[in-house]
Design an enzyme around this catalytic site. Structure first.
Site, PDB file in Angstrom:
ATOM      1  N   HIS A 127       0.842  -1.195   0.000  1.00 20.43           N
ATOM      2  CA  HIS A 127       0.000   0.000   0.000  1.00 20.43           C
ATOM      3  C   HIS A 127       0.883   1.254   0.000  1.00 20.43           C
ATOM      4  O   HIS A 127       0.666   2.181  -0.792  1.00 20.43           O
ATOM      5  CB  HIS A 127      -0.887  -0.045   1.247  1.00 20.43           C
ATOM      6  N   GLU A 128       1.904   1.258   0.864  1.00 19.94           N
ATOM      7  CA  GLU A 128       2.784   2.421   0.936  1.00 19.94           C
ATOM      8  C   GLU A 128       3.641   2.566  -0.312  1.00 19.94           C
ATOM      9  O   GLU A 128       3.892   3.669  -0.790  1.00 19.94           O
ATOM     10  CB  GLU A 128       3.683   2.323   2.173  1.00 19.94           C
ATOM     11  N   HIS A 131       1.917   4.345  -3.061  1.00 14.58           N
ATOM     12  CA  HIS A 131       1.994   5.794  -2.857  1.00 14.58           C
ATOM     13  C   HIS A 131       3.335   6.324  -3.355  1.00 14.58           C
ATOM     14  O   HIS A 131       3.403   7.316  -4.087  1.00 14.58           O
ATOM     15  CB  HIS A 131       1.893   6.129  -1.363  1.00 14.58           C
ATOM     16  N   ASP A 183      -5.069   7.056  -1.148  1.00 18.13           N
ATOM     17  CA  ASP A 183      -5.919   6.169  -0.358  1.00 18.13           C
ATOM     18  C   ASP A 183      -7.347   6.148  -0.880  1.00 18.13           C
ATOM     19  O   ASP A 183      -7.873   7.163  -1.351  1.00 18.13           O
ATOM     20  CB  ASP A 183      -5.930   6.623   1.106  1.00 18.13           C
TER      21      ASP A 183
END
Length: 914
Positions: free
Chosen positions: A156-157, A160, A167
């Site tokens: 998830h990070e 980014h 998000d």
């Protein structure tokens, strides 16, 4: 822990064309190499942490492969180990890997107990993030219940960081209305769960269904959408990566375009997969047909700093006072900037190289003086940059390998043979910082910085801009504790006429004060120097060097906190003042300013963005006065006010990152960037890290029809700001960039107004819609736009995709204000149906005086909600005398309450009742 099985994560890298990035990541045959995970020097030694990082990454590679259709995998990673940890046989010295270019930082939680993984994102959709932050407890698996498996959260990070996606949840507004029905913010919409609230009283807690608010149409505060542990949906990783079934990103087929989240807000309703698919990495790869190997790891331990100065003393350095300025800047570096314990050598070059000093360790002031006396005193001959570099390699290798060493290369001349040593530079493992002096420095110079991860700076011949001293002052270590680094408090210059005075003040705040140095330079004769400390005591003892035309004063101990005043008087000449210091206490983080541009090459008419990140430790400094000084090779300086207002070039309001577009090009060639930051009566420090792009905190989950609650998420109050004044002064070098394709004057207007990114809407008075936004300019966020075009629709996609065909609002009376002003516009919707359950969407386009149009704004939304009629209760026999309630009805629309929804980027719902 039903939903959390052992999983892996995705590491996919989006390399933006032309973007400035310190990252060493390379894509090689579908595998990503060169990722750096750095363990912060303040993390206590724990060898198991290294193995836990390895386990997380190893799991990740398989998940990467699955989520991207066998397109990418994680090939190798370097783990950077602090110098303070015990040495081991398998720890080797880094090459180009440093804390400054680390992709992931493992550090203790700030504030304590907040172990949320997050990513710094300064840019817009599709733009690379800055760095991932993880804590040792998170990596150790102590937060599985709150964030799920470490690898999945890390994916998830990484999305980014490398792809610039956002998000798909919303901690501030967890529910929204769509066609009159309540929906949980999620992606995809097929994810199932239950809307419940946890109530606690007197030490006992219970769970109940959320109460429906008949006025707002939404659930009560505290309501949570708790997910079922078993799901069938495969997306999306940017919503709930912890769910077992989720192995994909949302696509255009299953993306929830209405959900008020940052992905929709920042990326114009596009799915995360659409953004990823647009990345350069995706475009240049095809799916793999074989299983990739597991990732490999290298363990690198920071060692003592090794630096060799490589200084041009060719004939051209005799012009324009350049050699003398080199001596002044070199002395600042040797006397102040370079840290104790460092090894420093010196080489000069003209047509050939000359060793001025072998490597010596800086252990005392006498060591610094020894090196300062070896700075070049005369200039002659040609320019052979490669000779200087090769000699520096030889000097370093007499004591150490060149891996991880640093070379500071300064030159003012052209050298068409510089590319002849590029391969040797690459093989050396050394980091090369380049300083281009004057308009004729070799054009290939920046290539040396780019290929080795070094800094690139430029200094013009305008002495009053102090560019050369700033460049050398920026060369503090990229490793080790921040408390050891030199911090520049002031850098100023002025050309005086007829015995004028150069007066000013410098603030020494409580976070700095150790090794404070005042450095003054002149071009003709020594000036009169007056300096007073905050108590009014006059300071003497300046060391004057008439040959180098400089004087300096080292304040003993810790300099007094407060405002220092200076007055310098001289005849017609140019003076400069530089003040540097270090942290006053190793346990108190100093206020720092880190400045940069979003790219190091800019092709006209592409705009450039200047950033300044102001922090004390992890806490952002708000409401500072920040300006950028951008100087072209022609000597023209443009002053930009940088803003932290969440509009224009600034991605997020009040996060301590100040930003602005630069469009005022005047020529091709190099431009230098310098940032000044002042904290005064309005500046403040936020106690906690602002909400960043991070993995979803799991409130709980449903297993066998029972809700398993997690501890409450640590409260992060966005308004938690210390109102005590934060007075400080800082200057920071933002390096340099090179502009091309700039036309000759007069330069045509090719820059449109900036995109409006903070449009909000609310119903006013029952029949009017009130809009607010931050005004763009004629050129991005500068000047004043000519007019606005406002359109509305009941279809969010029609408004996005068919903006020019949507219903236009009459804006005859709307006159644009200057950029960064607040705009307010009230209008009555006409020729459109607006009834109960209807959502009305609004967007704006700005137009400049030559009819250039901005991108369409974020889409704002108002929703009309009519609460259901509630029949009167039949009174019980013993309540027949109860009085009737006093009912007040809205005078504009009888019997109807209006729900006003202010939606920033369809993202941040703010609800109030008319």
């Amino acid at each position: 822990m039903g939903p959390f099985k052992s999983s892996v994560f995705i590491l996919i890298l989006h390399l933006l064309e032309g973007a400035l990035s310190n990252s060493l990541i390379q894509l090689n045959n579908n595998g990503y190499e060169g990722i750096v995970v750095a363990i912060d020097p303040n993390v206590p030694e724990d060898e198991t942490l290294i193995q836990q990082i390895k386990d997380m990454v190893t799991q990740a590679s398989l998940y990467l492969l699955e989520a991207t259709g066998k397109r990418f995998y994680f090939k190798n990673v370097a783990i950077l180990i602090p110098e303070t940890w015990k040495t081991k046989a398998d720890y080797v010295r880094p090459k180009l890997e440093t804390y400054k270019n680390a992709d992931v930082l493992v550090a203790e939680s700030t504030p304590p107990g907040n172990d949320e993984p997050y990513t710094e994102q300064m840019g817009n959709c599709g733009e690379k993030g800055e760095r991932i932050h993880l804590t040792p407890d998170f990596i150790a698996g102590k937060k599985l219940a709150e964030y799920g498996p470490q690898g999945r959260a890390f994916v998830h990070e990484w999305a980014h960081l490398r792809w610039g996606v956002f998000d798909e949840y919303n901690n501030d507004e967890k529910f929204y209305l769509s066609n009159g029905r309540i929906q949980a913010v999620r992606c995809s919409a097929g994810i199932t769960g239950t809307n419940v609230v946890k109530k606690c009283q007197g030490g006992s807690c219970y769970t109940k269904r959320c109460t429906f608010n008949k006025v707002t149409g939404l659930y009560e505060k505290g309501c949570e959408f708790v997910l079922q542990s078993r799901q069938t949906e495969k997306a999306s990783i940017m919503f709930a990566q912890h769910v077992d079934s989720i192995v994909e990103f949302c696509t255009e087929q299953n993306h929830n375009k209405e959900a008020p989240n940052k992905q929709n807000q920042k990326c114009n309703l596009r799915s995360t997969w659409e953004v990823i698919r647009d990345s350069e990495d995706f475009k240049k790869t095809t799916p793999m047909t074989t299983q990739p190997p597991n990732p490999t790891f290298s363990l690198l331990q920071i060692g003592q700093r090794i630096v060799c100065l490589v200084l041009d003393k060719s004939g051209s350095m005799a012009t324009g006072n350049r050699l003398n300025r080199l001596n002044q800047a070199g002395q600042l570096f040797l006397l102040q900037t370079v840290e104790l314990g460092s090894w420093v050598g010196m080489v000069t070059f003209d047509s050939a190289a000359h060793v001025q000093n072998e490597l010596i360790q800086i252990n005392s002031g006498s060591d610094r003086d020894t090196l300062a006396k070896r700075l070049p005193a005369a200039a002659s001959g040609g320019t052979s940059i490669c000779s200087g570099l090769r000699s520096a390699f030889t000097v370093i290798r007499k004591k150490y390998p060149t891996d991880g060493s640093e070379i500071v290369l300064l030159t003012d001349g052209e050298d068409n043979t510089i590319s002849g040593c590029f391969n040797e530079v690459k093989q050396s493992g050394a980091i090369i910082h380049t300083v281009a002096l004057g308009p004729s420095a070799a054009q290939e110079l920046e290539e040396l910085s780019k290929m080795t991860g070094g800094l690139q700076t430029y200094a013009s011949d305008q002495v009053q801009n102090n560019g050369l001293i700033d460049a050398f002052g920026a060369l503090s270590s990229g490793n080790g504790a921040v408390s050891q680094r030199s911090i520049q408090l002031e850098s100023k210059g002025l050309t005086l006429q007829n015995s004028q005075w150069m007066n000013g003040t410098v603030i020494v705040d409580s976070t700095v004060g150790k090794d404070t140095l005042f450095l003054i330079t002149w071009t003709m004769q020594p000036p009169q120097i007056l300096l007073w400390d905050p108590s009014g005591q006059k300071q003497g003892g300046f060391v004057v060097d008439k040959n180098t035309k400089m004087a300096y004063l080292q304040i003993p101990g810790i300099a007094k906190v407060g405002t220092w005043k200076y007055s310098l008087q001289a005849s017609s000449q140019t003076l400069t003042l530089t003040v540097t210091s270090r942290a006053s206490n190793a346990t108190l983080p100093p206020i720092t300013v880190t400045s940069k541009t979003n790219k190091d090459t800019s092709k006209f008419p592409s705009p450039l963005v200047v950033y300044a990140n102001i922090r004390q430790g992890a806490s952002p400094i708000l409401r500072a006065s920040v300006t950028a000084l951008i100087e072209s090779v022609n000597g023209k300086t443009v002053t930009l006010e940088l803003l932290d207002n969440g509009a224009g070039a600034d991605a997020t309001k009040d996060d301590g990152v100040y930003s602005r577009y630069f469009t005022t090009y005047d020529t091709n060639g190099r431009y230098s960037v310098k940032v000044r930051a002042l904290g005064g009566v309005n500046a403040a420090r936020r106690r906690v890290i602002p909400q960043q792009s991070g993995a979803l905190y799991i409130p709980g989950w449903i297993e066998n029809d029972e809700i398993q609650w997690n501890p409450p998420r640590p409260e992060i109050n966005k308004d938690d700001v210390q109102h005590k004044q934060v007075c400080f002064s800082r200057t920071s070098s933002g390096g340099s960039f090179v502009a091309s394709d700039v036309p000759n004057a007069p330069i045509p207007d090719l820059f449109p107004p900036g995109q409006i990114t903070d449009l909000k809407a609310e119903i006013h008075g029952g029949s009017l819609i009130n809009l607010t936004w931050t005004a763009p300019g004629d050129d991005y966020d500068h000047g004043t736009a000519h007019k606005y075009i406002i359109r509305i629709s009941t279809s969010i996609l029609d408004l996005r995709d068919k903006f020019n065909e949507s219903l236009q609002v009459n804006t005859t009376a709307l006159i644009p204000k200057e950029a960064n002003s607040e705009e307010v516009f009230l209008f009555k919707p006409e020729n459109i149906t607006f009834e109960n359950g209807t959502d009305l969407f609004i967007a704006i386009q700005a137009v400049d005086k030559v009819d250039l149009k901005s991108e369409i704004s974020n889409i704002a939304r108002v929703s009309l909600f009519i609460p259901p009629q509630t029949p009167p209760e039949t009174p019980s026999p013993d309540e027949t005398s109860a009085p009737c309630p006093n009912i007040h009805i809205n005078s504009t629309i009888p019997g109807i309450h209006i729900l006003k929804i202010m939606w920033k980027w369809i993202g941040e719902l703010q609800l109030s009742i008319a």
